[in-house]
Enzyme design. Structure first.
Site, PDB file in Angstrom:
ATOM      1  N   CYS A  36      -7.076   7.412  -1.003  1.00 39.12           N
ATOM      2  CA  CYS A  36      -6.370   7.908  -2.188  1.00 39.12           C
ATOM      3  C   CYS A  36      -6.256   6.659  -3.026  1.00 39.12           C
ATOM      4  O   CYS A  36      -6.367   6.782  -4.264  1.00 39.12           O
ATOM      5  CB  CYS A  36      -5.238   8.580  -1.939  1.00 39.12           C
ATOM      6  SG  CYS A  36      -3.943   7.594  -0.543  1.00 39.12           S
TER       7      CYS A  36
ATOM      8  N   HIS B 147       3.030   2.351  -1.332  1.00 44.89           N
ATOM      9  CA  HIS B 147       2.648   3.455  -0.845  1.00 44.89           C
ATOM     10  C   HIS B 147       3.614   4.417  -0.232  1.00 44.89           C
ATOM     11  O   HIS B 147       4.187   4.173   0.740  1.00 44.89           O
ATOM     12  CB  HIS B 147       1.481   3.247  -0.004  1.00 44.89           C
ATOM     13  CG  HIS B 147       0.411   4.419   0.169  1.00 44.89           C
ATOM     14  ND1 HIS B 147       0.938   5.568   0.859  1.00 44.89           N
ATOM     15  CD2 HIS B 147      -0.775   4.698  -0.417  1.00 44.89           C
ATOM     16  CE1 HIS B 147      -0.022   6.540   0.825  1.00 44.89           C
ATOM     17  NE2 HIS B 147      -1.076   5.881  -0.047  1.00 44.89           N
TER      18      HIS B 147
END
Length: 482
Positions: free
Chosen positions: A288, A315
């Protein structure tokens, strides 16, 4: 006057209501997807359509009105269109820059001449069978997207999900996980359980659940599946030898939703998907974070050149971490995810070289996991090859988000109050935060948000569409200005 504003709003609602059946008919009968600045309007509510029009001001500086776009949508309904994606915002922009005095129907027909009528040289592709191997966070979001995009049935067709048997009531639990999500909300539609046939029926799509502990034991042709693309979202096998086990009867290609190892091609849609060999059978969608940072790196390297850079990702925590302190192969990830900021490594920076080999700059990276369930931000600290200004850098990124090969992957916001939860459900690989950028001479610090679950899943589906041969181009074609 307040009454005038309310009357204006009611009129806008009425137009948006009139748009919905046209958008739906084009999608289901002709496999035509209507976009607005790369955002799909298919299956959207009245409020969502109006909100998407208003959001245009964050990108182009001016709010779009349904008064402007509706005549173009009406003109599209009268054309014999082939499967395609059509961006109403691009049509409006092109029309305003044209000084020939054409009517909206005349201009629309001219702009879409390339996708009008039957083209005997380009037979329609699809439908293409898709199999999910694993049904975790990414698998279920990919399933939602595939079901949403099933349209006329001429596109991607989610035929089966392969999982390990989870005990009594497994199918009902799988249905529940697909139906409700604590982060992404309710499934948009209906889900029925067909226990006799081990299937879920989601918005009319019959999805077979195949129970297996070993991919080498599955014969997909027994379930009527042929020439399918299998999406492995378990991450258990990441090299060519391991992923090759999926190439069973009925499976033509394999796509991994994690960084591939060795010589497995890592695809970032919008950047390098067109360079992949059609004869290749095994691919990876990278991570991602790789999908989030490569598009802006590509845009900035093309415009200014990059000497070197460092990427720091903040994150959201993932299932790979522990809820409470416990044993973990990675020391820091064993500490409680909801209670800590956790320093950890990321392979995204090194993966840039596989997806963007023409970028010669050295890119380093690190990551901090934080106690939020979704949406992350990457901070790109770059040394450019030439000095620039904040306005020049942001104009370049904004233009890349509007037109050209990155318009479906790169998004842009000028909102001054944006926070992470605002981007839950974003389908872009990343969203440039214009107000956070810092430009000083040849130093550019650019902040990009990304929904590390839904945005990444959208990238996976775009890649599957391309590999299957049913990724339709967006019209009208607009060439980016340098």
């Amino acid at each position: 006057m307040p009454t005038e504003e309310l009357a204006r709003w009611n009129a806008q609602e009425a137009i948006a209501e009139s748009m919905i059946p046209i958008i739906g008919t084009l999608h289901r009968s002709k496999n035509v997807t209507i976009l607005l600045h790369s955002r799909s309007l298919v299956n959207k509510s009245v409020i969502s359509i109006l909100r998407t029009h208003r959001f245009a001001r964050q990108i182009s500086g001016e709010e779009l009105s349904v008064d402007e776009t509706f005549p173009f949508l009406q003109a599209l309904a009268d054309l014999d269109l082939r499967p395609s994606k059509i961006d109403l915002a691009l049509l409006v922009m092109a029309y305003h820059s044209d000084d020939r005095g054409l009517s909206v129907p005349e201009f629309t027909a001219e702009q879409l001449d390339e996708v009008t009528g039957v083209d005997p040289d380009q037979p329609l592709s699809g439908p293409r069978d898709v199999v999910l191997y694993g049904f975790g966070r990414i698998g279920r979001l990919v399933a939602r997207l595939l079901i949403e995009k099933s349209g006329s049935g001429g596109g991607l067709n989610l035929r089966a999900v392969v999982v390990r048997k989870g005990g009594e009531g497994d199918l009902a639990k799988r249905a529940s996980l697909l139906r409700r999500d604590s982060v992404h909300g309710q499934f948009n539609g209906t889900i029925k359980i067909d226990a006799e046939n081990n299937s879920l029926i989601a918005n009319g799509n019959v999805i077979k659940f195949i129970y297996s502990n070993d991919p080498s034991e599955v014969d997909y042709t027994e379930h009527g599946i042929a020439d399918a693309i299998l999406i492995d979202n378990t991450g258990k096998w990441r090299d060519r030898d391991g992923l090759s086990v999926h190439l069973r009867p009925g499976i033509a290609k394999v796509l991994l939703t994690a960084p591939g190892k060795g010589d497995v091609p890592n695809i970032v849609h919008g950047v390098n998907h067109l360079t992949q060999s059609p004869d290749e059978q095994i691919f990876s969608c990278a991570s991602c974070t790789t999908n989030a940072i490569v598009p802006p790196l590509k845009a900035l390297d093309d415009a200014f050149g990059i000497v070197r850079g460092h990427v720091e990702t903040v994150h959201s925590f993932t299932n790979d971490q522990n809820l409470l302190d416990n044993f973990h192969n990675a020391d820091r990830r064993g500490r409680s995810a909801p209670f800590n900021l956790v320093l950890t490594e990321t392979g995204a920076a090194s993966a840039v070289a596989k997806a963007l080999p023409e970028l010669k700059a050295k890119i380093t990276g690190n990551s901090i996991r934080v106690p939020t369930p979704d949406v992350s931000v990457a901070i790109l600290n770059l040394q450019l090859k030439r000095e620039s200004t904040k306005g020049e850098v942001l104009d370049s990124l904004r233009l890349a988000s509007l037109t050209g090969p990155l318009s479906r992957n790169l998004d842009y916001t000028a909102a001054t109050d944006a926070v992470s939860s605002d981007f839950i459900g974003s389908r872009a690989a990343c969203i440039v935060d214009a107000n956070a950028a810092i430009i000083d001479g040849d130093t550019a610090i650019v902040y990009v948000w990304y929904d590390n679950e839904f945005g990444y899943s959208s990238q996976v589906v775009r890649t599957v569409q391309y590999l299957s041969g049913i990724e339709y181009p967006t019209y009208p074609a607009v060439v980016s200005k340098k």
